[in-house]
Enzyme design. Sequence first.
Site, mmCIF file in Angstrom:
data_model
loop_
_atom_site.group_PDB
_atom_site.id
_atom_site.type_symbol
_atom_site.label_atom_id
_atom_site.label_comp_id
_atom_site.label_asym_id
_atom_site.label_seq_id
_atom_site.Cartn_x
_atom_site.Cartn_y
_atom_site.Cartn_z
ATOM 1 N N ARG A 119 42.299 40.801 38.961
ATOM 2 C CA ARG A 119 40.996 40.327 39.540
ATOM 3 C C ARG A 119 40.485 39.004 39.124
ATOM 4 O O ARG A 119 40.256 38.307 39.870
ATOM 5 C CB ARG A 119 40.034 41.411 39.356
ATOM 6 N N ASP A 130 47.581 43.103 41.963
ATOM 7 C CA ASP A 130 46.596 43.662 42.680
ATOM 8 C C ASP A 130 46.395 43.192 43.980
ATOM 9 O O ASP A 130 47.036 42.008 44.056
ATOM 10 C CB ASP A 130 45.150 43.834 41.880
ATOM 11 N N HIS A 133 47.072 48.649 46.679
ATOM 12 C CA HIS A 133 46.804 47.403 46.019
ATOM 13 C C HIS A 133 47.927 46.214 45.823
ATOM 14 O O HIS A 133 48.059 45.735 44.852
ATOM 15 C CB HIS A 133 46.343 48.047 44.446
ATOM 16 N N ASP A 150 47.713 54.452 43.013
ATOM 17 C CA ASP A 150 46.300 54.870 43.104
ATOM 18 C C ASP A 150 45.967 54.168 44.651
ATOM 19 O O ASP A 150 46.370 53.297 44.892
ATOM 20 C CB ASP A 150 45.602 54.702 42.044
ATOM 21 N N GLU A 151 44.903 55.052 45.280
ATOM 22 C CA GLU A 151 43.987 54.321 46.311
ATOM 23 C C GLU A 151 44.942 53.700 47.357
ATOM 24 O O GLU A 151 44.691 52.441 47.305
ATOM 25 C CB GLU A 151 43.023 53.420 45.547
ATOM 26 N N ASP A 183 33.868 48.467 32.373
ATOM 27 C CA ASP A 183 33.188 47.722 33.306
ATOM 28 C C ASP A 183 32.027 48.156 33.512
ATOM 29 O O ASP A 183 31.119 47.609 34.234
ATOM 30 C CB ASP A 183 34.046 47.265 34.642
ATOM 31 N N THR A 222 38.276 43.875 35.739
ATOM 32 C CA THR A 222 37.570 42.403 35.744
ATOM 33 C C THR A 222 36.854 42.014 36.902
ATOM 34 O O THR A 222 36.696 40.666 37.246
ATOM 35 C CB THR A 222 38.495 41.408 35.051
#
Length: 538
Positions: free
Chosen positions: A145, A174, A245, A311-312, A405, A454
């Site tokens: 990020r 990502d 991602h 994930d996701e 975070d 981040t």
Amino acid sequence: MTEVTDVIPQPQHATSQDAYFDLGPDTGLVADDGAGRTERWLRATLGAATGLPLAPATGGGEIRLSLDGGLATEGYRLDIAPTGVHLAGGGPAGLFWGAQTLRQLLGPDAFRRAPLPGRRWRLPAVRIQDAPRFGWRGLMLDVARHFMPKEGVLRYLDLMAAHKLNVLHFHLTDDQGWRVEIKRHPRLTEHGSWRSRTKFGHRASPLWEDKPHGGYYTQDDIREIVAYAADRHITVVPEIDVPGHSQAAIAAYPELGNADVVDTTALAVWDTWGISPNVLAPTDNTLRFYEGVFEELLELFPSEFVHIGGDECPKDQWRRSATAQARIEELALADEDGLQAWFIQHFDTWLAARGRRLIGWDEILEGGLAKGAAVSSWRGYAGGIAAARAGHDVVMCPEQQVYLDHRQHAGEDEPVPIGFVRTLEDVYRFEPVPAELTPKEAEHVIGTQANVWTEVMEDQQRVDYQTFPRLAAFAEVSWSALPAPDQRDFDAFERRMAAHYRRLDALGVAYRPPGGPLPWQRRPGVLGRPIDGPPPNK
């Protein structure tokens, strides 16, 4: 000089007496067989801070380093008497962790890079015997990020070592950037490593940083990082996130995306946060492409585990893609969730055939895993419990407890307030082993890690602020045999932190002060997530 009661993480056993060992120009540093790596580190680090030669020859007492097979591999025994010091480790790693304790006992100025005038270097007479609770004591660092230059990564490895953490989970790819050179696919870094602008604050923020952001590590950079980590007994576990991602990779190689439902040639590296709908196409071409990526990765990272994310992964494009639907039919899968499981299982098998073990976020449980695969449990404890009961090893990193975070206080001055309020005390009371597990099942909890995402950390100072001092509390949770969370003496930990803040000061760490952010640590007007809002996405 620091008292033994100020050491972080707290040793298992320590006894002290009212005496000291003074270091001077004639103090020797002597290493027995197998202790050379720690000897070199101590001489370089303490030599720079104290100005003392710490020569192998003795004359004014000595610090002796040795190995003792009767201790745990990562355990150590430290004996300090008025006549000298003997540090023994169960293995090279244990010896090194003992050296970290020795450094702390010399006082905060032992963490500086040059000697200050008028300092007296003395160690309290103590006997410490210590070993870690968990074998995996990790920090997940997201450099996708916001890119962290190589020097920053090396600095964080030193900070990890100072806290006896031994796994760097390196989140390298990502939607917002690809950070590792892959020679057979050069566009991953030529195009996938930078974005034209960046959302400033939470994704609902109207603010943008209108300048390009990016960077990547060459393969030689990675080799240097891995070697630097190994010298500090830290394993670097790389993460290449699939099949979600992945927009940065698709922007570089449009054929990786679902080109029959979206114009993948028009995609750029994503400039905002959240979960991109653009995911990898479930094709043989995609599998071969990422096999090539992982082949180069295995040459760079000798770690047993390789993290594949998992994930996701939104399924909307797969639902609309004729190519994806044909693959579901070909494989006789029930639905798109089965397609994701097939994707993960492919790389599970591929890595196992090469002597490595797959680890992924807890979504990978949904399709069944090979016996050797492990799970990073991030969506609370449930994934870790399910994995352990199914016989899979688990690294506990629930977002509700150890996502650094997340904001540290509810105050209005807290910069870019994201996620839940998680204070230093909250992290100190985190328990990695779920109470629901039987003792046999609990053996599958191989460790724990804190995760540093981040999105709202645009530079090193912001990473420092979010990570510290909470990483010190996490280090104690992962190393020390603490009582149950509600029985932990947080007041005593805070008293020890008073000494530890001075160490962090000497190291130049821009931590959050106990009284709240300093003026330059605030981000007034930058939108975060409402304090009662849903948990953040990775």
